[in-house]
Design an enzyme around this catalytic site. Sequence first.
Site, mmCIF file in Angstrom:
data_model
loop_
_atom_site.group_PDB
_atom_site.id
_atom_site.type_symbol
_atom_site.label_atom_id
_atom_site.label_comp_id
_atom_site.label_asym_id
_atom_site.label_seq_id
_atom_site.Cartn_x
_atom_site.Cartn_y
_atom_site.Cartn_z
ATOM 1 C CB VAL A 1 -0.876 -0.002 1.268
ATOM 2 C CG1 VAL A 1 -1.770 1.220 1.316
ATOM 3 C CG2 VAL A 1 -1.698 -1.283 1.344
ATOM 4 C CB CYS A 2 1.171 4.154 -2.235
ATOM 5 S SG CYS A 2 1.956 5.774 -2.225
ATOM 6 C CB ILE A 3 3.855 5.211 2.837
ATOM 7 C CG1 ILE A 3 3.717 5.810 4.246
ATOM 8 C CG2 ILE A 3 4.921 5.944 2.047
ATOM 9 C CD1 ILE A 3 4.845 5.449 5.173
ATOM 10 C CB ALA B 1 -1.580 4.689 3.053
#
Lengths: 99, 130, 130
Positions: free
Chosen positions: C77-79, C82
Amino acid sequence: MLHIVNKSPSDRNSVDTCLGHVKPGSAVLFIEDAVYAATKGTVAEAKVKAVMPGVAVYVLEPDLNARGMQGRVLDGVKLVDYGGFVDLVTEHSTCQSWL
Amino acid sequence: MTDEMDMEEGGVVKKFMFVNRKAPYGTIYALESLEVVLISAAFEQDVSLAFVDDGVYQLMKNVNTDGIEMKSFSKTYRALEGYDIEKLYVEKESMEARGLTEDDLIVDVQVISQSEMGDLMNEQDVVLSF
Amino acid sequence: MKIGILVNEGPYQHQASDSAYMFAKAAIAKGHEIFRVFFYHDGVNNASRLTAPPTDDRNVVNRWSQLAQDHNIDMVVCIAAAQRRGMMDDNEAKRQGKDASNIAPAFRISGLGQLVEAGIQCDRLVTFGD
């Protein structure tokens, strides 16, 4: 290369733009709402037919069936399932999704 | 694909193209696409940016986002050169269909036809579309 | 082949996550390796362990977790995306001073570099979005 489109041709211009960029020897796969572009009587029909001599056109059958559009597919458009989708991706060196 | 790859400094260099087809601010795609582009620079890949359809609106001069309380990211396009990202292609047909010319754009770009853009896409190893 | 998948939309609102899942399952059935599934833009919402869809419908989040666990798939999940949208793992929640985390099993939060790396490492990268 494989061009994947997922938008209805009467809602957005993704099908139109994709067909404008596609080169002979490439393939186009219509999934999700783009399955309408593979059927008869739409705004995209003439343009889809125009590229078909040099470009293989496919439609994802589960998406077609989910929309009740089976039996309306343009002549020459090939039906694939998800396994066929995977094969198209691996058979072409690159894929591009026209979102 | 393997035959198109060059080996440089022990790493693989692939041709990456980021295709931008969406207008800025109405949705977040343009901004978040730019974030990937900036990260890709660190990987020393052969990066191109394509601006097609409403994507050309991302490059407008005179952007002023003060009134919508969003951060403007116009200047980031100008900063790309500093990241060695210099291949910016704008599609002629898309620009003309929107009443724009090269003078309306914030950065120097190469204006190419739809057919040339199609050829360029065909040459890529990875195409990311936002 | 080594295949990477990019998911750009959240669960239920768009078919993108469903299509990506069906594609991943079919690719595995054909003996391909899913190197990584990267969740970007609203796609990060696919990682929320707090979704509670009607029991007669598919469970998009659980389905991804299960597939990842069964086939050892790296789901990232892209930080940056996110953080904007309130998706936190335990570490990130602590770091940001939040009172809860919400990441489902088998998802991990990491940087955009993981997407570019997937583009470099994989034979193919397939994007699902809107």
